[in-house]
Design an enzyme around this catalytic site. Sequence first.
Site, PDB file in Angstrom:
ATOM      1  N   GLU A 177      47.351  40.837  35.642  1.00 14.85           N
ATOM      2  CA  GLU A 177      48.460  41.718  35.991  1.00 14.85           C
ATOM      3  C   GLU A 177      49.454  40.960  36.875  1.00 14.85           C
ATOM      4  O   GLU A 177      50.642  41.248  36.876  1.00 14.85           O
ATOM      5  CB  GLU A 177      47.909  42.952  36.734  1.00 14.85           C
ATOM      6  CG  GLU A 177      48.915  44.067  36.942  1.00 14.85           C
ATOM      7  CD  GLU A 177      48.358  45.224  37.761  1.00 14.85           C
ATOM      8  OE1 GLU A 177      47.205  45.157  38.198  1.00 14.85           O
ATOM      9  OE2 GLU A 177      49.112  46.197  37.960  1.00 14.85           O
TER      10      GLU A 177
ATOM     11  N   ARG B 119      34.809  39.711  42.065  1.00 15.18           N
ATOM     12  CA  ARG B 119      34.363  41.095  42.292  1.00 15.18           C
ATOM     13  C   ARG B 119      33.386  41.542  41.203  1.00 15.18           C
ATOM     14  O   ARG B 119      32.536  42.404  41.446  1.00 15.18           O
ATOM     15  CB  ARG B 119      35.572  42.028  42.378  1.00 15.18           C
ATOM     16  CG  ARG B 119      36.281  41.949  43.714  1.00 15.18           C
ATOM     17  CD  ARG B 119      37.549  42.758  43.705  1.00 15.18           C
ATOM     18  NE  ARG B 119      38.706  41.979  43.295  1.00 15.18           N
ATOM     19  CZ  ARG B 119      39.807  42.495  42.778  1.00 15.18           C
ATOM     20  NH1 ARG B 119      39.919  43.797  42.582  1.00 15.18           N
ATOM     21  NH2 ARG B 119      40.823  41.718  42.453  1.00 15.18           N
TER      22      ARG B 119
END
Length: 170
Positions: free
Chosen positions: A95, A58
Site C-alpha cells: 500500500e 507481523r
Amino acid sequence: MDLKAYIRDIPDFPKPGIVFRDITPVLAHPQGLPTVAKEIAAAFADQAIDYVVGIESRGFIIGTVVSHAIGCGFVPVRKPGKLPAAVHRVEYELEYGTDKLEVHQDAIAQGSRILIVDDIIATGGTAAATAKLVNLAGGELVGYGFMVELLALQGRQALPDVNVFSLITY
Ligand SMILES: O=P(O)(O)OC[C@H]1O[C@H](OP(=O)(O)OP(=O)(O)O)[C@H](O)[C@@H]1O
Ligand SMILES: Nc1ncnc2[nH]cnc12
C-alpha cells in the site's frame, strides 16, 4: 473478546493519507493472540494443513500462534537477505511502497497443504506474492487467514481462488 476494540487507528502513518491499523493493543491483551489463533485455526480445522506460512514481521506473530493452535509446522517468508540457505524470491507492491520476499527453497515438502497467515490484508500484494513463493517451493495453497482485512482496498481480488478468512474487517 471484542478484538476490534483493541485495534488503534493511527492517521498518516507511515505516510500521509494512510490510516494505520495498529494491532499492538491486541497483542498486549492476555486473551488477544489466543483468541486470534483459535478462530483462524477453527476456520481451517478440516483442511489437514501441513504448514502455516507466515510473512515477516507481523505475520510471524500471528502465524506462529496459529500453527501452534493447528498443530502443524511453521515456515517463515522473510524480507531479502535474511534467510541463510538457497531461496526463491518474488518482488511485490505494498500500500505504501515496494518490497521483495524470500522463502527457503527446501522449506516445504512437495505437495504439502499450506495456510498463509498475516496480520492484515490491504492491497493483497504481499499475500499474492507469498502465494507465488508457495508455488515455487512446491506447496499446495489451501487458503489464507488474516486477522484484519481492509475491504476498501479489495485485496482479495489479487489472491488466487482459495478460501480467504478474515476475523476483523474495515
Ligand atoms: O496487502 P498489502 O498491501 O500487501 O499489505 C499488507 C502487508 O503490509 C504489512 O507489512 P509490512 O510490509 O508493513 O511489514 P511489517 O509486518 O514488517 O510491519 C502487513 O503486515 C502485511 O504483511
Ligand atoms: N493501513 C494499514 N495498517 C496497518 N498495516 C498495514 N499494512 C498495509 N496497510 C496497512
